[in-house]
Design a protein around this motif. Structure first.
Motif, PDB file in Angstrom:
ATOM      1  N   ARG A 120       0.836  -1.192   0.000  1.00 44.05           N
ATOM      2  CA  ARG A 120       0.000   0.000   0.000  1.00 44.05           C
ATOM      3  C   ARG A 120       0.876   1.250   0.000  1.00 44.05           C
ATOM      4  NH1 ARG A 120      -5.230  -0.943   2.365  1.00 44.05           N
ATOM      5  NH2 ARG A 120      -5.669  -3.178   2.211  1.00 44.05           N
TER       6      ARG A 120
ATOM      7  N   GLN B  40      -0.739   6.224   3.001  1.00 43.30           N
ATOM      8  CA  GLN B  40      -1.757   5.711   3.916  1.00 43.30           C
ATOM      9  C   GLN B  40      -1.323   5.861   5.367  1.00 43.30           C
ATOM     10  OE1 GLN B  40      -3.546   1.930   3.137  1.00 43.30           O
ATOM     11  NE2 GLN B  40      -4.048   2.435   1.020  1.00 43.30           N
TER      12      GLN B  40
ATOM     13  N   SER C  78      -2.730   9.185   6.925  1.00 44.40           N
ATOM     14  CA  SER C  78      -4.162   9.443   6.820  1.00 44.40           C
ATOM     15  C   SER C  78      -4.730  10.184   8.030  1.00 44.40           C
ATOM     16  CB  SER C  78      -4.919   8.132   6.614  1.00 44.40           C
ATOM     17  OG  SER C  78      -4.728   7.270   7.727  1.00 44.40           O
TER      18      SER C  78
END
Length: 302
Positions: free
Chosen positions: A233, A237, A240
């Motif tokens: 990923r 992320q 976030s």
């Protein structure tokens, strides 16, 4: 001269559904080997017998680990009522027993003081340092260690199941530094029946959820192949929990050189932590001040 670390310059996150019976460090080493990654780390240790979300950061994503560590996390865990152990889980020796078994209503009422800002004493068998030594080492050596209470934010603590009179399953959402074993121990004490953790599973950590995690067996099966790469990923992320600010190309150059860079206007307040992006790619994390981001972490482009 420092030895250069071998491996690929690969950045991002791999979410692992950690099994019981293996340390968090062993999982990180497994991921690093399987991806031939130069650098890896994890965001939040799980005890060896605990299962669930272990977010492994690769390369530049390791710079975002503190933001996942600080994020809310959720656990489901089963408490064995009627017994206390010296480790507050099944790995230790039983040190006290009771025939008292509280009702569901009594348990729900006893949970209320554990919600909100609480003070929690970590288990004696934990990695907390006392005078420079780990508490678990002192405890194993037979020393009666005293550990100071620590602040913990508990967002939610719910009774979700009562399999039998000896066991209760709870779900907790909490902030950084929570010890589920301490919750089980202190709940048992509050109910007058003793208690310790029987099973523990982390179901999410910040943006990462257990249903998205790979098992160790899956990692082994896909090791050294593009299939495993496809599960990585973006490092973004890991940011976030912070507001995103878009920067200009000129601002990005300045930020990547470690200097304050111009970012586009937003509703971020002066002095807030934020991250800057250019075309969706993280450039830096820092503090917002009067139209500029002052970087404290800069991401190196691959």
């Amino acid at each position: 001269m420092a030895r250069k670390r071998k491996g690929r310059d690969i950045s991002g996150w791999l979410v692992v559904d950690k099994p019981a019976g293996i340390t968090s460090t062993s999982v990180v080493n497994k991921v690093r080997w399987a991806l031939d990654a130069k650098k890896a780390g994890h965001a939040g240790t799980l005890d060896p017998e605990a299962t669930g979300v272990l977010a492994v950061a690769l390369g530049e994503a390791t710079k975002t680990v503190p933001y996942i560590t600080d994020a809310l996390k959720a656990y489901t865990f089963t408490v064995r009522l009627g017994q206390a152990t010296n480790t507050d889980d099944t790995e230790g020796e039983v040190i006290a027993e009771s025939d008292i078994r509280p009702t569901d209503a009594q348990i729900k009422e006893a949970l209320l003081p554990f919600i909100g800002d609480i003070q929690q004493v970590p288990p004696k068998f934990s990695a907390v340092k006392i005078d420079g030594q780990r508490a678990y080492k002192l405890a194993r050596d037979g020393e009666d260690v005293e550990i100071a209470p620590r602040a913990l934010w508990v967002e939610e603590l719910l009774l979700v199941d009562r399999p039998d009179e000896d066991h209760v399953t709870l779900e907790m959402t909490c902030g950084k530094g929570g010890y589920v074993r301490s919750i089980a121990r202190d709940l048992g004490a509050a109910l007058g029946c003793h208690g310790h953790v029987r099973e523990l599973r982390r179901i999410w950590s910040g943006p990462f959820e257990v249903q998205d995690g790979l098992t160790v067996e899956q990692i082994d099966a896909m090791a050294k192949t593009p299939d495993l790469d496809s599960h990585i990923r973006p490092l973004e992320q890991g940011l976030s929990e912070l507001p995103e600010l878009k920067c200009t190309p000129e601002g990005a150059v300045r930020l990547r050189n470690g200097n304050p860079g111009m970012v586009l206007a937003s509703d971020v307040e002066y002095g807030d932590d934020a991250w800057a992006s250019l075309n969706g790619e993280a450039v830096a994390v820092g503090v917002y001040k009067a139209g500029e981001l002052h970087p404290n972490r800069v991401f190196v482009k691959a």
